[in-house]
Structure formats: C-alpha cells, structure tokens
Design a protein around this motif. Structure first.
Motif, PDB file in Angstrom:
ATOM      1  N   LEU A 117       0.889  -1.101  -0.135  1.00 24.08           N
ATOM      2  CA  LEU A 117       0.111  -0.036  -0.152  1.00 24.08           C
ATOM      3  C   LEU A 117       0.688   1.254  -0.107  1.00 24.08           C
ATOM      4  N   ARG A 118       1.870   1.369   0.821  1.00 29.34           N
ATOM      5  CA  ARG A 118       2.855   2.504   0.785  1.00 29.34           C
ATOM      6  C   ARG A 118       3.350   2.799  -0.677  1.00 29.34           C
ATOM      7  N   ILE A 119       3.927   1.596  -1.185  1.00 27.25           N
ATOM      8  CA  ILE A 119       4.426   1.642  -2.522  1.00 27.25           C
ATOM      9  C   ILE A 119       3.558   2.263  -3.500  1.00 27.25           C
ATOM     10  N   PHE A 120       2.210   2.094  -3.627  1.00 26.03           N
ATOM     11  CA  PHE A 120       1.295   2.466  -4.298  1.00 26.03           C
ATOM     12  C   PHE A 120       0.945   4.057  -3.972  1.00 26.03           C
ATOM     13  N   GLU A 121       1.062   4.306  -2.778  1.00 31.73           N
ATOM     14  CA  GLU A 121       0.437   5.414  -2.239  1.00 31.73           C
ATOM     15  C   GLU A 121       1.870   6.580  -2.804  1.00 31.73           C
ATOM     16  N   GLU A 122       2.930   6.028  -2.548  1.00 37.53           N
ATOM     17  CA  GLU A 122       4.512   6.737  -2.898  1.00 37.53           C
ATOM     18  C   GLU A 122       4.297   6.994  -4.488  1.00 37.53           C
ATOM     19  N   GLN A 123       3.992   6.317  -5.224  1.00 34.42           N
ATOM     20  CA  GLN A 123       3.903   6.470  -6.716  1.00 34.42           C
ATOM     21  C   GLN A 123       2.403   7.309  -7.089  1.00 34.42           C
ATOM     22  N   HIS A 124       1.588   7.540  -6.179  1.00 31.92           N
ATOM     23  CA  HIS A 124       0.292   8.169  -6.450  1.00 31.92           C
ATOM     24  C   HIS A 124      -0.449   7.692  -7.613  1.00 31.92           C
ATOM     25  N   ILE A 125      -0.362   6.188  -7.216  1.00 33.52           N
ATOM     26  CA  ILE A 125      -1.277   5.284  -7.831  1.00 33.52           C
ATOM     27  C   ILE A 125      -2.400   4.899  -7.152  1.00 33.52           C
ATOM     28  N   ALA A 126      -3.743   5.216  -7.647  1.00 35.76           N
ATOM     29  CA  ALA A 126      -4.734   5.075  -7.019  1.00 35.76           C
ATOM     30  C   ALA A 126      -5.119   3.638  -6.978  1.00 35.76           C
ATOM     31  N   LEU A 127      -5.609   2.675  -5.732  1.00 36.37           N
ATOM     32  CA  LEU A 127      -6.157   1.512  -5.764  1.00 36.37           C
ATOM     33  C   LEU A 127      -7.733   1.228  -5.803  1.00 36.37           C
ATOM     34  N   ASN A 128      -8.036   0.333  -6.400  1.00 38.71           N
ATOM     35  CA  ASN A 128      -9.523   0.184  -6.335  1.00 38.71           C
ATOM     36  C   ASN A 128      -9.806  -0.896  -5.610  1.00 38.71           C
ATOM     37  N   MET A 129      -9.718  -0.979  -4.200  1.00 43.97           N
ATOM     38  CA  MET A 129      -9.810  -2.415  -3.576  1.00 43.97           C
ATOM     39  C   MET A 129     -11.187  -2.370  -3.121  1.00 43.97           C
ATOM     40  N   VAL A 130     -12.207  -3.578  -3.658  1.00 44.40           N
ATOM     41  CA  VAL A 130     -13.397  -3.552  -3.443  1.00 44.40           C
ATOM     42  C   VAL A 130     -13.404  -4.774  -2.522  1.00 44.40           C
ATOM     43  N   ILE A 131     -12.519  -5.743  -2.200  1.00 42.68           N
ATOM     44  CA  ILE A 131     -12.723  -6.742  -1.327  1.00 42.68           C
ATOM     45  C   ILE A 131     -11.498  -7.060  -0.625  1.00 42.68           C
ATOM     46  N   ALA A 132     -11.657  -7.170   0.474  1.00 46.53           N
ATOM     47  CA  ALA A 132     -10.395  -7.419   1.501  1.00 46.53           C
ATOM     48  C   ALA A 132     -10.728  -8.869   2.223  1.00 46.53           C
ATOM     49  N   ALA A 175      -4.036 -10.144  -7.436  1.00 46.49           N
ATOM     50  CA  ALA A 175      -3.612  -9.988  -5.956  1.00 46.49           C
ATOM     51  C   ALA A 175      -2.138  -9.982  -6.067  1.00 46.49           C
ATOM     52  N   LEU A 176      -1.377  -9.258  -5.350  1.00 47.07           N
ATOM     53  CA  LEU A 176       0.133  -9.207  -5.272  1.00 47.07           C
ATOM     54  C   LEU A 176       0.353 -10.143  -4.006  1.00 47.07           C
ATOM     55  N   LEU A 177       0.867 -11.256  -4.349  1.00 41.55           N
ATOM     56  CA  LEU A 177       1.419 -12.220  -3.338  1.00 41.55           C
ATOM     57  C   LEU A 177       2.824 -12.418  -3.515  1.00 41.55           C
ATOM     58  N   PRO A 178       3.499 -12.962  -2.494  1.00 43.70           N
ATOM     59  CA  PRO A 178       4.662 -13.472  -2.654  1.00 43.70           C
ATOM     60  C   PRO A 178       4.731 -14.932  -3.589  1.00 43.70           C
ATOM     61  N   ARG A 179       5.444 -15.125  -4.350  1.00 43.76           N
ATOM     62  CA  ARG A 179       5.411 -16.292  -5.248  1.00 43.76           C
ATOM     63  C   ARG A 179       5.569 -17.457  -4.473  1.00 43.76           C
ATOM     64  N   ARG A 180       6.328 -17.621  -3.274  1.00 42.72           N
ATOM     65  CA  ARG A 180       6.281 -18.976  -2.577  1.00 42.72           C
ATOM     66  C   ARG A 180       4.870 -19.171  -2.030  1.00 42.72           C
ATOM     67  N   CYS A 181       3.865 -18.348  -1.826  1.00 42.58           N
ATOM     68  CA  CYS A 181       2.697 -18.474  -1.340  1.00 42.58           C
ATOM     69  C   CYS A 181       1.584 -18.981  -2.417  1.00 42.58           C
ATOM     70  N   ALA A 182       1.972 -19.226  -3.553  1.00 45.16           N
ATOM     71  CA  ALA A 182       1.195 -19.676  -4.657  1.00 45.16           C
ATOM     72  C   ALA A 182       2.029 -20.571  -5.407  1.00 45.16           C
ATOM     73  N   ILE A 183       3.166 -21.295  -5.184  1.00 47.24           N
ATOM     74  CA  ILE A 183       3.794 -22.157  -5.886  1.00 47.24           C
ATOM     75  C   ILE A 183       2.914 -23.416  -6.496  1.00 47.24           C
ATOM     76  N   THR A 184       2.045 -23.937  -5.431  1.00 46.62           N
ATOM     77  CA  THR A 184       1.355 -24.961  -6.268  1.00 46.62           C
ATOM     78  C   THR A 184       0.221 -24.455  -7.102  1.00 46.62           C
ATOM     79  N   GLU A 185      -0.342 -23.205  -7.025  1.00 45.05           N
ATOM     80  CA  GLU A 185      -1.442 -22.963  -8.057  1.00 45.05           C
ATOM     81  C   GLU A 185      -0.575 -22.522  -9.300  1.00 45.05           C
TER      82      GLU A 185
END
Length: 93
Positions: free
Chosen positions: A2-17, A35-45
């Motif tokens: 979230l901080r990276i997007f804020e620093e780059q002045h990029i608006a996020l449209n988060m509808v669901i958490a 979604a932005l996830l670490p690769r290791r969290c989605a290796i199987t998928e």
C-alpha cells in the motif's frame, strides 16, 4: 504494498479484502480480481496453472529481518546459524 502505491500516487480500487491467503488465491481463481502475493505462497497454484505469476517491475523483494537471541547458553547449532546469517548479511551489503 500500500505504501509503494501511495508513494507512486497510484490509486487502488480495492473492493474486497480477505483475511487469508487461501481466500485471496481462490478469489483470483474465480476471476474476481488480481492480487499481489509472494511467489512462494502460490507455488502449487502456479505449477498447476490455476494462477499465473506476472513479474512487477519496481518492487523490491528484499525484506529487512532482525535476528534476536540470547548471548548466554547458545548451542553449537545456534552459533553456526548466527555465523552463516552474519556472513550472508555482509555479502548482501
């Protein structure tokens, strides 16, 4: 992230958490968003083709870690681990 997007002045449209990684991955599989996830969290998928990894430029994968331990009564294994951790930290500096 979230901080990276804020620093780059990029608006996020988060509808669901969602509270869990499994829920997030399932929502992406159902094409409800991305979604932005670490690769290791989605290796199987990723391996099964249910999700696709897309590299994102400008995002550092480095994490700052702090190692805390007691000086007294450290085992041989703990001392060996600390030596490797210190050497690795010096090499990455």
């Amino acid at each position: 992230m979230l901080r990276i997007f804020e620093e780059q002045h990029i608006a996020l449209n988060m509808v669901i958490a969602l509270p869990s990684l499994d829920g997030i991955k399932r929502a992406v599989e159902l094409e409800l968003g991305v979604a932005l996830l670490p690769r290791r969290c989605a290796i199987t998928e990723i391996a099964s083709g249910r999700l696709v990894a897309v590299p994102v430029q400008g995002i550092s994968r480095k994490r700052q870690l702090t190692l805390v331990c007691r000086n007294a009564h450290r085992s041989h294994a703990a001392n060996a681990f600390l030596a490797v951790a210190r050497e690795t930290a010096r090499e990455e500096s």
